[in-house]
Design a protein around this motif. Sequence first.
Motif, short mmCIF file in Angstrom:
data_model
loop_
_atom_site.label_atom_id
_atom_site.label_comp_id
_atom_site.label_asym_id
_atom_site.label_seq_id
_atom_site.Cartn_x
_atom_site.Cartn_y
_atom_site.Cartn_z
N LEU A 177 37.18 42.45 42.75
CA LEU A 177 37.53 43.74 43.29
C LEU A 177 36.26 44.56 43.45
CD1 LEU A 177 40.72 44.81 41.31
CD2 LEU A 177 40.57 43.55 43.44
N GLU A 178 36.22 45.35 44.51
CA GLU A 178 35.01 46.15 44.74
C GLU A 178 34.80 47.15 43.62
OE1 GLU A 178 35.10 47.96 48.55
OE2 GLU A 178 35.16 46.05 49.65
N ASP A 179 35.89 47.77 43.17
CA ASP A 179 35.81 48.71 42.04
C ASP A 179 36.38 48.01 40.82
OD1 ASP A 179 35.82 50.76 40.24
OD2 ASP A 179 37.53 51.81 41.13
N THR A 180 35.53 47.65 39.87
CA THR A 180 35.97 46.93 38.69
C THR A 180 36.20 47.84 37.49
OG1 THR A 180 33.68 46.49 38.02
CG2 THR A 180 34.76 44.84 39.40
N THR A 181 36.19 49.13 37.72
CA THR A 181 36.45 50.08 36.63
C THR A 181 37.93 50.42 36.57
OG1 THR A 181 34.27 51.07 36.92
CG2 THR A 181 35.88 52.34 35.66
N PRO A 182 38.63 50.07 35.46
CA PRO A 182 40.04 50.44 35.34
C PRO A 182 40.23 51.94 35.52
CG PRO A 182 39.41 48.94 33.58
CD PRO A 182 38.15 49.37 34.27
N ALA A 197 43.31 44.93 21.17
CA ALA A 197 41.87 45.14 21.05
C ALA A 197 41.32 46.04 22.15
CB ALA A 197 41.14 43.80 21.06
N PHE A 198 42.14 46.31 23.18
CA PHE A 198 41.69 47.15 24.29
C PHE A 198 42.54 48.39 24.38
CE2 PHE A 198 41.08 42.66 25.76
CZ PHE A 198 39.72 42.61 25.55
N ASP A 199 41.94 49.49 24.85
CA ASP A 199 42.68 50.74 24.98
C ASP A 199 42.95 51.11 26.44
OD1 ASP A 199 40.18 51.44 25.84
OD2 ASP A 199 39.81 52.95 24.29
N ASN A 200 42.74 50.16 27.36
CA ASN A 200 42.94 50.45 28.78
C ASN A 200 43.99 49.52 29.39
OD1 ASN A 200 41.56 48.05 28.78
ND2 ASN A 200 39.96 48.69 30.20
N ASP A 201 44.97 49.14 28.58
CA ASP A 201 45.96 48.17 29.02
C ASP A 201 46.73 48.66 30.25
OD1 ASP A 201 46.61 45.55 27.99
OD2 ASP A 201 48.66 46.28 27.74
N ARG A 202 47.19 49.90 30.21
CA ARG A 202 47.98 50.43 31.31
C ARG A 202 47.14 50.49 32.60
NH1 ARG A 202 52.47 53.61 31.33
NH2 ARG A 202 53.09 52.23 29.63
N GLN A 203 45.89 50.84 32.47
CA GLN A 203 45.02 50.93 33.64
C GLN A 203 44.77 49.56 34.26
OE1 GLN A 203 44.40 52.29 30.69
NE2 GLN A 203 44.02 54.50 30.95
N ARG A 204 44.56 48.55 33.41
CA ARG A 204 44.34 47.20 33.93
C ARG A 204 45.60 46.66 34.60
NH1 ARG A 204 43.42 43.29 30.65
NH2 ARG A 204 44.09 44.31 28.73
N GLU A 205 46.75 46.97 34.01
CA GLU A 205 48.00 46.56 34.64
C GLU A 205 48.17 47.22 36.00
OE1 GLU A 205 52.78 46.22 33.59
OE2 GLU A 205 51.59 47.84 32.72
N ALA A 206 47.87 48.51 36.08
CA ALA A 206 47.99 49.24 37.35
C ALA A 206 47.05 48.66 38.39
CB ALA A 206 47.69 50.72 37.13
N LYS A 207 45.85 48.28 37.98
CA LYS A 207 44.89 47.69 38.92
C LYS A 207 45.40 46.35 39.43
CE LYS A 207 40.55 48.43 38.33
NZ LYS A 207 40.17 49.06 39.62
N LEU A 208 45.99 45.56 38.54
CA LEU A 208 46.53 44.26 38.96
C LEU A 208 47.71 44.44 39.91
CD1 LEU A 208 46.71 41.22 38.85
CD2 LEU A 208 47.95 41.41 36.67
#
Length: 254
Positions: free
Chosen positions: A248-253, A18-29
């Motif tokens: 996180l201070e920056d919550t944008t993936p 349902a999301f198109d930012n999976d890789r970005q969220r993983e990288a942030k984690l």
Amino acid sequence: MTAKKVYFLSDVHLGACAFDNDRQREAKLVSWLTSIQDTASDIYLLGDIFDFWYEYKYIVPKGFVRLLGKLAELSDKGVKLHFFIGNHDIWVGNYFEKELGMKVYLNDTLVDINGKRFYLAHGHRTGYRPPILKLMHAVFHSKCVRRMYNIIHPTINYAFGLRWSKNNRLHKHKQEEAQYLGEDKEFLVQFAKKYAQNNPVDFFVFGHRHVMLDLQITPQSRVVYLGDWISHFSYAVLDEDGLRLEMLEDTTPQ
């Protein structure tokens, strides 16, 4: 020497169609885990880290290699990892324990951490649940059903699981973002209040609700909802100053 810290997080839902930012969220984690690796003694993952995880004897879902690699690195460094199953990643086997050295919890657990009593759970099976949810969870947790499901080819299994999860997620996002419902309507808060009447607990820590909450329910007990890593990018940390929620201070993936 600075005392080590204990971290808690939940509801990353990696692999969610349902999301198109999976890789970005993983990288942030992964970046966040790197930032705490020298200060953490324990990391508690309180469920739904993966949007759908079904583990066969010799097969696990593809993807998540950056996160799994980072968790293996942390384990090798001596950080203790704890994984609580959620309603999206129920079907774990021994992969996390054998490959990552991660302790897996199948049920709600009471644990003493730094002299404080914690009640830890994802939350999907805690407290009051409508009969239909009780039935669904009983089926999902059934060893007999899992043995039968293991017969299904992984291609069909994963396609069905991911589609189910996607439809569920898209249905929820047609509604407003998860909101705190108030003490009288939050089933996890109600459970904690009742449980605390006869059991000394300092902190009830839950995932599942995708809401950030830190609520004092008795002079001794607090209820903490961990939020999520979809919109909040939030977590809790326990150190010499106590337990607190942070973002996180920056919550944008990225």
